[in-house]
Design an enzyme around this catalytic site. Structure first.
Site, short mmCIF file in Angstrom:
data_model
loop_
_atom_site.label_atom_id
_atom_site.label_comp_id
_atom_site.label_asym_id
_atom_site.label_seq_id
_atom_site.Cartn_x
_atom_site.Cartn_y
_atom_site.Cartn_z
CG HIS A 141 -2.09 -0.84 1.16
ND1 HIS A 141 -3.11 -0.62 0.27
CD2 HIS A 141 -2.45 -1.94 1.88
CE1 HIS A 141 -4.05 -1.54 0.43
NE2 HIS A 141 -3.67 -2.35 1.40
CB CYS A 182 -2.15 3.52 -4.39
SG CYS A 182 -3.38 2.21 -4.61
#
Length: 436
Positions: A141, A182
């Site tokens: 992440h 991301c």
């Protein structure tokens, strides 16, 4: 004429004597982050089969997926629909609470003493030298200028600082970095072009990475692959790594992904190198994995944004079973949690601009992340978020969404000082129940 030729041969021999080193790490944990673990286990299989010995591959992951009670295939991890186990044989060098930002940075820099002080034992590190090539792969992440670790958020400045340290201390001849998260393009915006490092990311600085293989009928509620990671690992499985170049692989990745937006950074002259220079020198072996784009039911596989994976999969279930009250309640609870994320950031902005400057608050909380101009402030804000709001940072269902909204803190830091933004984060945390 013989002397120059001998010197040239000597140079080639010296260059060829270098070793391959690799580091694979993720800071994500918990069942809903299945794909981060399977992606890196698949990466290990690629490197292992290509000839890098285990003593020169450092694997850092929480390791709570293969034996998770939710796993219908105990002790196994799959990275696409054909259910080839990628977990078997993967060395778990650092797991559980050993997985911290400090540990990753120390192992990458080859700091054995620091690693020992952190985990209480001798540990594997990238113990490379000036003739060696280093490969790093990450599936994690992330948010603007940051990556998730179990203990806190690691800043791009820290990671790039470790890479600069490796360069300054002659820890590699060349280094290649594959990063899936991301907003991963934000990590290498300041990567120098003259220190022998090439990086490719799954996305640009403003967009999410995307997951794939999200509709396995036997493995519920998760995606088991990442578009970027499965693109490069499956490509590596089937090409001849002795001749196939980094440039060719970058093009293959771009072609294979549906929604991810790969970006290249750093020293692009390294693109001419064959994969063997970083993956190991063995010839391509029999293909282990098949690129499957359809499930057994026959529908086209669809990619899912990593930062809203749980939301996307739940919505699809509700579409398929609209009368299922339990599913609708689960979706409503998740949407309420995401609303709390938005509320947290708006509370932080309102704390800084309490006079009711709605236009400024709206601009800061809804726009994309600006370029990070005040790193001291932003790193302090990341630390404040990690310590003041661990509930949202570490909640598997919303952590990706929470991190994607760190753009609010970037935008605030570009206008305010570190203490002001840190105080705003702490104030918003006190008013957000899910922070705890």
């Amino acid at each position: 004429m013989k002397l120059p030729i001998l010197l040239l041969l000597g140079f080639v021999s010296c260059a060829a004597s270098g070793k391959n080193w690799a580091m694979l790490f993720t800071g994500a944990k918990g069942w809903f982050n299945y794909s981060t673990h399977s992606n890196l286990c698949h990466a290990y299989q690629v490197l292992h089969k290509a000839g890098i010995p285990d003593e020169r591959i450092v694997v850092v992951m929480y390791n709570d997926i293969a034996d998770n009670p939710m796993n219908p295939f105990p002790g196994k991890l799959f990275n696409n629909y054909n259910h080839t186990d990628v977990y078997k044989g993967t060395p778990m060098d650092y797991t559980g609470k050993e997985v911290t930002a400090e540990l990753v940075l120390a192992a990458l820099k080859g700091d054995k003493e620091k690693v020992k002080s952190l985990v209480g034992r001798e540990g594997k590190v990238i113990d490379s030298g000036p003739e060696d090539n280093v490969f790093v792969a990450v599936s994690d992440h992330g948010g603007p200028g940051s990556l998730l670790m179990p203990d806190r958020l690691m800043s791009a400045k820290e990671l790039n600082g470790a890479l600069q340290y490796m360069h300054d201390n002659k820890k590699y001849a060349n280094l290649v970095f594959y990063l899936e998260s991301c907003e991963s393009g934000s990590i290498f915006l300041d990567l120098p072009k003259n220190i022998g490092i090439y990086a490719i990311t799954a996305s640009n600085k403003d967009n999410p990475a995307y997951m794939n293989y999200c509709y396995d009928p036997d493995i519920k509620d998760v995606c088991i692959g990442g578009e970027f990671s499965t693109a490069w690992t499956q490509n590596s499985d089937k090409v001849n790594i002795r001749t196939f170049t980094l440039k060719q692989q970058s093009l293959a990745i771009e072609k294979a992904v549906n929604d991810s937006r790969p970006q290249l950074f750093g020293d692009l002259s390294l693109l001419k190198h064959p994969l063997k220079d970083f993956f190991g020198g063995k010839s391509a072996s029999k293909q282990m994995f098949t690129d499957l784009t359809s499930t057994k039911q026959g529908f086209k596989d669809r990619s899912v944004p990593f930062h809203t994976m749980h939301l996307s999969l739940l919505k699809r279930k509700v579409e398929q079973r609209p009368a299922d009250i339990d599913l609708r309640l689960r979706l409503a609870r998740l949407q309420a949690m995401m609303a709390d994320v938005d509320r947290f950031y708006r509370l932080a902005a309102k704390h800084v601009y309490p006079t009711g400057d709605v236009a400024k608050i709206d601009a800061i909380t809804t726009s994309n992340s600006e370029s990070i101009r005040n790193w001291d402030c932003y790193e302090a804000a990341l630390q404040a978020v990690s310590s003041s709001c661990p509930g949202l940072v570490q909640d598997q269902k919303v952590q990706g969404y929470f991190l994607s909204k760190l753009s609010v803190l970037v935008n605030m830091c570009n206008r305010e000082t570190g203490p002001v933004v840190t105080e705003a984060v702490e104030a918003a945390s006190r008013l957000t129940g899910l922070c705890n």
